[in-house]
Structures are given as structure tokens and as C-alpha cells.
Write a protein that holds these residues in place. Structure first.
Motif, PDB file in Angstrom:
ATOM      1  N   THR A   1       0.882  -0.997   0.235  1.00 36.41           N
ATOM      2  CA  THR A   1      -0.184  -0.060   0.126  1.00 36.41           C
ATOM      3  C   THR A   1       0.883   1.355   0.117  1.00 36.41           C
ATOM      4  O   THR A   1       2.137   1.370   0.705  1.00 36.41           O
ATOM      5  N   MET A   2       0.574   2.211  -0.814  1.00 36.26           N
ATOM      6  CA  MET A   2       1.187   3.452  -0.880  1.00 36.26           C
ATOM      7  C   MET A   2       0.354   4.838  -0.490  1.00 36.26           C
ATOM      8  O   MET A   2      -0.896   4.690  -1.185  1.00 36.26           O
ATOM      9  N   VAL A   3       0.743   5.563   0.304  1.00 30.44           N
ATOM     10  CA  VAL A   3       0.149   6.751   0.503  1.00 30.44           C
ATOM     11  C   VAL A   3       1.055   7.891  -0.017  1.00 30.44           C
ATOM     12  O   VAL A   3       2.298   8.032   0.651  1.00 30.44           O
ATOM     13  N   ILE A   4       0.341   8.608  -1.092  1.00 36.00           N
ATOM     14  CA  ILE A   4       1.566   9.592  -1.563  1.00 36.00           C
ATOM     15  C   ILE A   4       0.791  11.118  -1.420  1.00 36.00           C
ATOM     16  O   ILE A   4      -0.457  11.029  -2.037  1.00 36.00           O
ATOM     17  N   VAL A   5       1.315  11.671  -0.716  1.00 35.75           N
ATOM     18  CA  VAL A   5       0.903  13.245  -0.732  1.00 35.75           C
ATOM     19  C   VAL A   5       1.962  14.131  -1.765  1.00 35.75           C
ATOM     20  O   VAL A   5       3.041  13.939  -1.721  1.00 35.75           O
ATOM     21  N   SER A   6       1.132  15.100  -2.543  1.00 36.92           N
ATOM     22  CA  SER A   6       1.801  15.502  -3.436  1.00 36.92           C
ATOM     23  C   SER A   6       0.987  16.853  -3.906  1.00 36.92           C
ATOM     24  O   SER A   6      -0.346  16.657  -4.041  1.00 36.92           O
ATOM     25  N   HIS A   7       1.582  17.956  -4.017  1.00 35.89           N
ATOM     26  CA  HIS A   7       0.946  18.980  -4.677  1.00 35.89           C
ATOM     27  C   HIS A   7       0.936  19.043  -6.180  1.00 35.89           C
ATOM     28  O   HIS A   7      -0.185  19.564  -6.788  1.00 35.89           O
ATOM     29  N   ARG A   8       1.477  18.136  -6.749  1.00 35.79           N
ATOM     30  CA  ARG A   8       1.691  18.102  -8.343  1.00 35.79           C
ATOM     31  C   ARG A   8       0.569  17.032  -8.676  1.00 35.79           C
ATOM     32  O   ARG A   8       1.080  15.606  -8.619  1.00 35.79           O
ATOM     33  N   LEU A   9      -0.446  17.244  -9.000  1.00 42.22           N
ATOM     34  CA  LEU A   9      -1.505  16.072  -9.314  1.00 42.22           C
ATOM     35  C   LEU A   9      -1.219  15.205 -10.498  1.00 42.22           C
ATOM     36  O   LEU A   9      -1.471  14.320 -10.606  1.00 42.22           O
ATOM     37  N   SER A  10      -0.112  15.694 -11.450  1.00 38.84           N
ATOM     38  CA  SER A  10       0.147  14.917 -12.476  1.00 38.84           C
ATOM     39  C   SER A  10       0.820  13.787 -12.048  1.00 38.84           C
ATOM     40  O   SER A  10       0.617  12.601 -12.777  1.00 38.84           O
ATOM     41  N   SER A  11       1.670  13.550 -10.905  1.00 36.43           N
ATOM     42  CA  SER A  11       2.092  12.500 -10.525  1.00 36.43           C
ATOM     43  C   SER A  11       1.375  11.667  -9.792  1.00 36.43           C
ATOM     44  O   SER A  11       1.627  10.506  -9.284  1.00 36.43           O
ATOM     45  N   LEU A  12       0.012  11.782  -9.628  1.00 31.68           N
ATOM     46  CA  LEU A  12      -0.761  11.014  -8.885  1.00 31.68           C
ATOM     47  C   LEU A  12      -2.053  10.357  -9.885  1.00 31.68           C
ATOM     48  O   LEU A  12      -2.908   9.693  -9.156  1.00 31.68           O
ATOM     49  N   VAL A  13      -1.767  10.714 -11.112  1.00 34.23           N
ATOM     50  CA  VAL A  13      -2.858  10.115 -12.025  1.00 34.23           C
ATOM     51  C   VAL A  13      -3.135   8.756 -11.925  1.00 34.23           C
ATOM     52  O   VAL A  13      -4.114   8.233 -12.200  1.00 34.23           O
ATOM     53  N   LYS A  14      -1.980   8.144 -11.804  1.00 33.78           N
ATOM     54  CA  LYS A  14      -2.070   6.644 -12.012  1.00 33.78           C
ATOM     55  C   LYS A  14      -2.391   5.885 -10.681  1.00 33.78           C
ATOM     56  O   LYS A  14      -2.238   4.689 -10.508  1.00 33.78           O
ATOM     57  N   CYS A  15      -2.762   6.928  -9.510  1.00 31.20           N
ATOM     58  CA  CYS A  15      -2.884   6.329  -8.411  1.00 31.20           C
ATOM     59  C   CYS A  15      -4.537   5.548  -8.535  1.00 31.20           C
ATOM     60  O   CYS A  15      -5.444   5.838  -9.193  1.00 31.20           O
ATOM     61  N   ASP A  16      -4.452   4.468  -7.627  1.00 35.88           N
ATOM     62  CA  ASP A  16      -6.041   3.724  -7.586  1.00 35.88           C
ATOM     63  C   ASP A  16      -7.010   4.469  -7.166  1.00 35.88           C
ATOM     64  O   ASP A  16      -8.046   4.458  -7.527  1.00 35.88           O
ATOM     65  N   GLN A  17      -6.700   5.337  -5.996  1.00 36.41           N
ATOM     66  CA  GLN A  17      -7.753   6.238  -5.262  1.00 36.41           C
ATOM     67  C   GLN A  17      -7.033   7.412  -4.988  1.00 36.41           C
ATOM     68  O   GLN A  17      -6.010   7.476  -4.630  1.00 36.41           O
ATOM     69  N   ILE A  18      -7.664   8.570  -5.239  1.00 34.67           N
ATOM     70  CA  ILE A  18      -7.231   9.965  -4.826  1.00 34.67           C
ATOM     71  C   ILE A  18      -8.217  10.584  -3.863  1.00 34.67           C
ATOM     72  O   ILE A  18      -9.346  10.689  -4.285  1.00 34.67           O
ATOM     73  N   ALA A  19      -7.874  10.724  -2.574  1.00 29.39           N
ATOM     74  CA  ALA A  19      -8.470  11.406  -1.639  1.00 29.39           C
ATOM     75  C   ALA A  19      -8.360  12.944  -1.433  1.00 29.39           C
ATOM     76  O   ALA A  19      -7.333  13.259  -1.628  1.00 29.39           O
ATOM     77  N   VAL A  20      -9.670  13.695  -1.712  1.00 27.47           N
ATOM     78  CA  VAL A  20      -9.418  15.242  -1.965  1.00 27.47           C
ATOM     79  C   VAL A  20      -9.905  15.850  -0.680  1.00 27.47           C
ATOM     80  O   VAL A  20     -11.047  15.582  -0.207  1.00 27.47           O
ATOM     81  N   LEU A  21      -8.903  16.569   0.065  1.00 24.27           N
ATOM     82  CA  LEU A  21      -9.157  17.164   1.402  1.00 24.27           C
ATOM     83  C   LEU A  21      -9.224  18.596   1.087  1.00 24.27           C
ATOM     84  O   LEU A  21      -8.600  19.293   0.374  1.00 24.27           O
TER      85      LEU A  21
END
Length: 723
Positions: free
Chosen positions: A648-668
């Protein structure tokens, strides 16, 4: 591991590092490994006749010639057999009886004894004078020998004065050469004994004080490591170090001044009866003058301690300025802040000098006030004694006067030392209070040593999580609810202050006073052993610290027992292999303090390699690529899919382009999870995510739309055409 588990100590085999050239672990290597986990371990060689007499003992590890080991669980001296259990089998497996002949064919004679630390309560005890006294009194045997030697030395110290008295009264007055010869022989023998005893006492004191010093230093540093991260985030690093170093002033006081004063008191107890026997008048005068010195010191004590406390605090503030300047020297140089830092240093130094001068002036006043009394003890008493000799020669003779003068100085010195001890107590109390401000903070010791150790797969569940930072008015997280299965690549996005990093802090156990339930594989995170939890995670931060040492040492910092192949595999996953191999020394390249000889991108990739080398089932990347150059960021992002396999990977990033391939993205947003879904779904239905995406990718849309606008223009206005 089975023997350690018997004492409630959980070992991780991945942490074991054998010494180079060892085909099988030696007792010394095993003991060192066990001590790293807080156990008390000792390796030794035993003979059969001693082994069989151990009786019912906790499991003892027996090392065999083939590199394996067995657990000795019981012995029977009458039958001459011992019961061994295979440590690789369960505890329900019955032990096997073995006699001497069969055991000696396998056993090397080496054993490892293990037990839980007996001083665990001391590690959490309050740092105060009582705690220090307990540390000192643990050396009972050594202290007993020192006291015994001191008593004998004190008695022997009487004889020189007695011999001087005999020389004056018997030898000189009666011109007795025979008496002089016999006294000379007596003096020689006594001097030899006194020299030997003084040396022995000094050697014992060195051993005892060194052991006490080591124990205090170890406990204090362990307490410093057990303090939670939140404490360090609230405190200035320089002040923390200054207060921590105050404990060594207390240590020097307890092992130096206190011990020497108590030893001098033995001399006082021996000498005073002899002085009263010689002349009660002179003894009372000596005692009154020494008491007057002590009274002056006690009266001046409150003022002196108040000034000393201000001097100690001023020195700590100056030390904090020094540490801050050295730690931030790169910023000081690049922004030309030398003048500003120099001005602050000058101000701190002026404050220190002011209070130090005030403290020394007070001490000078005290010394001036006690000097007349001290001079009377050293010079006036002899005049009183001479008067007594002249007026009443039967009561006091010349030899007795000389002996009294020799012993009288030994009376004043312990009493003056005792008075100065009272003076030092207040300064030490201030130092102890400063050290206690750090070391008496609540620690994570219980959480680090207790709790469950479940098999971690990586499923996360947030159930009504609410969290507020100490002193904050608003919640950092408000009613957070979501869950992801094991093996999920989860991205956390949102504006600054939305709670992304707070979620990672809760996962790491940095902050545990939240409301609600945060579960890892169905187990409440607060029920899991904190040390086990953190070692099971791989964490990469925005600004990672590398230790001074080789690249190999830094990558294996958390797992010193791993091999070079493991290091290469981790470096390859992190995209660090290519630049490491270009370095002249490869994985043995030395990293300077502050990582000044490598780039920021290289430092970040080494941090990622350090995180993945232990093959964690859950990884946290908190802005891990924000400090990377575009090439390094693209390389790390390309490896994210490889890094995510099986974990499991939890990735925090301001650059949304690096999260495009994430299975799930939580928007806070403002501490709440407003949506959680894959990238494409969020673009369609989540306004917050869509706004963030458009802000970061507006240039791409402009680039895509510009050709179409150009084509339209060409259709409306053909080249060379006219309206």
C-alpha cells in the motif's frame, strides 16, 4: 528469538548483522544484537558440570557446532540430563532429554543468557535528586569499599600529627636518638600503607564514578530518544541541547563534589574527638570559626543561587544561538546574514558576561567575609595555643600544639566544603530543573515497548477521525471517513493546510490523541507496538536527512543486517543506481555532513532507497518528489508502479500529474475528505479537484487549443488570399 520472546522481547531477524567473516553468529554478536533491543544479555562458556546444575531457569541459548542453536529449558543434576527444545518449533513441542555424551558431540560450550532489563522503571522515572541518588546507590559494593578505605586513611591521617607531637616532646626535648630511629621506621611503614590505600581508594572512586557516569549518560540519552516528535517540533533545538547538557553538571556534582565532601566528613568524624582530647578550648574555637564560615555561605545562598540561575539560562540561550547559526550556516552565507547573527551573538554574550561577572563578584564577597575566620583558624589558633602552653604547660605542650595545628586545618576544610556544597546545590538545582524541562516530558516508552505486532498487509480504515493540534483553535481533521484495501496506491491532494500531512502523521503514530478509529488491517493503530509499526513502514519526506557516512550505510541505516544485493535492489527501485555507479567509490562513496557533496535529487532518491530496502507493506511519500528536478521526478514517478507492487502506498503531492495513476485519490479541503475516487472520476464530479487540476495544467490546455485556433485562422484567411 524464542528465548527473547519468553521475556516479552520481540526481535526482528532482518536487523541482525553478523560480523564479517563469521560463518555462524558468535556469542558476542548475538549479545550485541540483543542489547540493541533493550535486553540484558551475556555470552559465556560453560562446562557440563555447571550447565547441568542450572536447574529450572528461563530459556538458555546453547550454540551448536553446525551454526544452529537449542534452548535449554530444564536440567536434572541427579540423572545427569538436560532438556532441550528446538527454537524453530512451537512452544507446544515437548523438550528432548539429552545426556552429556550426546550434547558434547554438538555443543560448542558457548551459551547466551538473556533477561529483561531490571531497570525499566528507572527509564521512565522523574529526573530529580532522588533518581540520581538511586543511580549512585546502585554501586553499593564499590561505595562500601570506598568508605572502608576512607575510614582507614582517616585514621592513618592522625598518626603524622601524633608523630610530630612525639618528636617535639620526646626526641627534641630529651635528645633521644633511639626514639627518633623507631619513629622513623614507624613513619616509613605508615606512609607506605597510606600511599597504597590512597591509590586503592582513588582507583575505586574512578571505577565507581565512571560506571555511574555511563549509566546516567545512557539513561538520559535513551530518554531523549523516547520523547515524541511533537515535543521537538515545539522546542528550539539549541535550547533542547543546552538543557540536556545541564544534566552533566548534575552528574559532575553527584559523582565529584558530593562524594569528595562526604569522604572529607569521615576525616572530620575521626579528627574532632582527638582535637577535643588535646584541647577543648582550641577545638571549640576551631569549630565555631568553621561554623561561622558555613553560616555566612548559607546566608548568601539565596542571592548566589538566583544569580547563578540567570547565568545558566543566559549560557543556554547563547548556546542555542550558536547551534542555530551553525545548523543554518548555508542560509547565513547565502543571504549575507553574518552581521545579524553577529549582533545576536554579541547580545547573548553580553548577557552571559553580565551575569557571570555578578556571580563572581558575589563569590568574591563571600570569600572576603569568610577570610578573617579562615585566617584565625590557620594563624590565630596557634597564638591561643601558645598562650595556653605558657600559662598552663600541664594542659598543653609544644608538641601537642604542633599536632593540633596539623589536624585543625583538616577540620575547617570539610566544614567549608560542606558550606560550599550547600552553595552548589542551588546552582545544580537550576541545572536539574533545566534538564528536567526536557527529560521529564511524557515519553513514548510504553507505546514503543508494548502493544500488538500483527502481520501487516496494508489495509487502511479511517472511521470518524477528528484531530486538533495542541493550542490550535480549528480542527486539522474533521470527521474523516474512508477506507482502502491492501495494495492500494492512495493519493492525498488538497490546498495547503487541508490536512494531508496530518493524515500521514497519524499513520506514523506521531500524533495519537485523535478521536475516532484508525485501523490498519482491522487493528486499531493505537493498539500496535509503536516501534514495530514504524519499522514496518517506509517513509520518505520532502526534506530527508542523510547521516554522515557511506551511501551503503545510509541505505541500510534501519536494517544493518542486509546485504549489498539488497542495497542494489533498493537503489534500482528508487532510480538511484545509475548515479551511484557513476561515482568513483560507488556504494562506498562518503556523504559529508549536510549531504553537501550530492544534489537534492540524489539525496531524495537515496532516501527512497532507504525506505524500500526493508520491503515495507505500507509506504508513505509526503511530498517526496517536490524537491526533485524534472528529470529525477520523472524517473521516480516512472518507478512508482514498481514500488507499489505488493504494498500500500500513501502519496502526498501538490503536483496532481504525479498522482494520475493512483488507484484512489482522496481530496481534502479544510480537514475534510470531500471525495475519493480515481483521477478521471474526480475530474468529472469533484469541483475542488477539477479546480486544482486546471490551475496546474492550464498551460497544457492552452498548448492543445492553439493549433486548432491556428487552423481555423488559416481556413478563414488562406495564405496569400484577399477579402
Amino acid at each position: 528469538m524464542a528465548a527473547a520472546r519468553y521475556h516479552g522481547i520481540e526481535l526482528d531477524l532482518r536487523d541482525f548483522a553478523a560480523e564479517p567473516g563469521e560463518s555462524s553468529p558468535s556469542p558476542a554478536t548475538l549479545v550485541r544484537w540483543l542489547r540493541d533491543y533493550g535486553a540484558v544479555a551475556k555470552g559465556m562458556r560453560l562446562r557440563w558440570r555447571y550447565l547441568v546444575k542450572l536447574g529450572y531457569t528461563p530459556p538458555v541459548v546453547l550454540l551448536f557446532r553446525d551454526g544452529s542453536a537449542g534452548l535449554l529449558v530444564r536440567t536434572d543434576p541427579e540423572k545427569g540430563i538436560v532438556w532441550l527444545r528446538d527454537p524453530l518449533k512451537g512452544e507446544g513441542e515437548p523438550p528432548v532429554p539429552v545426556d552429556e555424551l550426546r550434547l558434547m558431540q554438538l555443543w560448542t560450550g558457548d551459551v547466551v543468557l538473556i533477561k529483561r532489563r531490571s531497570d525499566e522503571s528507572e527509564s521512565d522515572a522523574v529526573f530529580d535528586f532522588y533518581w540520581f541518588a538511586k543511580m549512585v546507590l546502585r554501586e553499593k559494593k564499590g561505595l562500601r569499599d570506598i568508605i572502608f578505605a576512607s575510614m582507614i586513611v582517616s585514621v592513618l591521617g592522625l598518626f603524622p600529627a601524633m608523630i610530630v607531637m612525639q618528636v617535639v616532646d620526646r626526641v627534641i626535648n630529651y635528645h633521644s636518638m633511639a626514639t627518633l630511629v623507631s619513629l622513623s621506621g614507624f613513619v616509613l611503614i605508615l606512609s607506605l600503607y597510606e600511599i597504597l590505600l590512597t591509590y586503592a581508594r582513588q582507583e575505586l572512586m574512578l571505577i565507581v564514578t565512571t560506571r555511574i557516569d555511563a549509566r546516567i549518560s545512557l539513561h538520559a540519552f535513551n530518554r531523549l530518544l523516547a520523547l515524541p516528535l511533537e515535543f521537538y517540533e515545539r522546542q528550539q533545538a539549541g535550547e533542547v541541547l543546552g538543557r540536556f547538557h545541564s544534566i552533566f553538571k548534575v552528574r559532575d556534582f553527584m559523582t565529584g563534589q558530593v562524594m569528595n565532601t562526604l569522604l572529607d566528613m569521615f576525616m572530620l568524624m575521626v579528627v574532632m574527638p582527638v582535637l577535643f582530647y588535646m584541647s577543648s578550648t582550641m577545638a571549640w574555637l576551631t569549630l565555631l570559626c568553621a561554623g561561622g564560615i558555613g553560616l555566612i555561605v548559607v546566608i548568601m545562598l539565596p542571592v548566589v543561587s538566583r544569580v547563578a540561575g540567570k547565568m545558566v539560562r543566559a549560557e543556554m540561550q547563547r548556546g542555542a544561538t550558536l547551534y542555530e547559526t551553525v545548523a543554518g550556516i548555508r542560509t547565513v552565507k547565502t543571504l549575507a546574514l553574518e552581521a545579524t547573527r553577529r549582533a545576536e551573538w554579541d547580545e547573548r554574550t553580553a548577557t552571559v558576561i553580565h551575569w557571570r561577572l555578578a556571580s563572581q563578584r558575589l563569590s568574591n564577597w563571600v570569600n572576603t567575609l569568610v577570610q578573617p575566620l579562615n585566617m584565625f583558624i590557620n594563624r590565630g589558633i596557634i597564638l591561643v595555643g601558645a598562650y595556653l602552653v605558657l600559662t598552663d604547660s600541664d594542659t598543653m605542650q609544644g608538641g601537642a600544639l604542633m599536632a593540633f595545628m596539623m589536624l585543625g586545618g583538616r577540620v575547617a576544610a570539610p566544614l567549608v566544603s560542606l558550606a560550599k556544597l550547600m552553595e552548589s546545590i542551588n546552582e545544580v538545582t537550576v541545572s536539574l530543573g533545566e534538564a528536567g524541562a526536557v527529560l521529564n516530558q511524557p515519553t513514548e516508552t510504553y507505546a514503543l515497548t508494548h502493544g500488538m505486532r500483527p502481520v501487516i498487509k496494508g489495509a487502511l480504515s479511517f472511521d470518524s477521525i477528528n484531530f486538533t493540534y495542541p493550542g490550535a483553535a480549528n480542527k486539522a481533521l474533521s470527521d474523516v471517513n474512508f477506507e482502502v484495501p491492501a495494495g492500494t496506491m492512495l493519493g492525498l491532494v488538497g490546498r495547503s493546510g487541508s490536512g494531508k500531512s496530518t493524515i500521514t502523521r497519524l499513520l506514523q503514530g506521531v500524533s495519537r490523541n485523535y478521536q475516532g478509529y484508525l485501523r490498519l488491517d482491522g487493528v486499531d493503530l493505537r493498539e500496535i507496538n509503536l516501534h514495530y509499526l514504524r519499522r514496518s513502514f517506509g517513509v520518505v519526506l520532502q526534506d530527508n536527512f542523510l547521516f554522515r557516512g557511506t551511501i551503503h550505510d545510509n541505505i541500510t541505516a534501519g536494517r544493518p543486517g542486509l546485504t549489498l544485493d539488497d542495497v542494489i535492489r533498493a537503489a534500482r527501485l528508487a532510480g538511484a543506481e545509475e548515479f551511484i555507479e557513476r561515482m568513483p567509490a560507488g556504494y562506498e562513496t562518503w556523504i559529508e555532513e549536510g549531504s553537501t557533496n550530492i544534489s537534492g535529487g540524489q539525496r531524495q532518491r537515496l532516501a527512497i532507497a532507504r525506505a524500500v530496502i526493508s520491503d515495507p507493506k505500507l509506504m508513505i511519500l509526503d511530498e517526496a518528489t517536490s524537491a526533485l528536478d524534472p528529470e529525477s521526478e520523472a524517473l521516480v514517478n516512472a518507478n512508482l508502479q514498481n514500488l507499489a507492487k505488493g504494498r500500500t502506498m500513501v502519496i502526498v503531492s501538490h503536483r496532481l500529474s504525479s498522482l494520475v495513476k493512483c488507484d484512489q485519490i482522496a481530496v481534502l479541503d479544510q480537514g475534510r475528505v470531500v471525495d475519493i475516487a480515481p483521477h478521471e472520476t474526480l475530474l468529472e464530479r469533484c469541483d475542488v479537484y477539477r479546480t486544482l487540476w486546471l490551475q496546474q495544467n492550464r498551460h497544457l490546455e492552452a498548448a492543445e487549443s492553439s493549433p486548432s485556433r491556428g487552423a481555423a485562422r488559416d481556413d478563414n484567411h488562406p495564405a496569400g488570399g484577399q477579402d
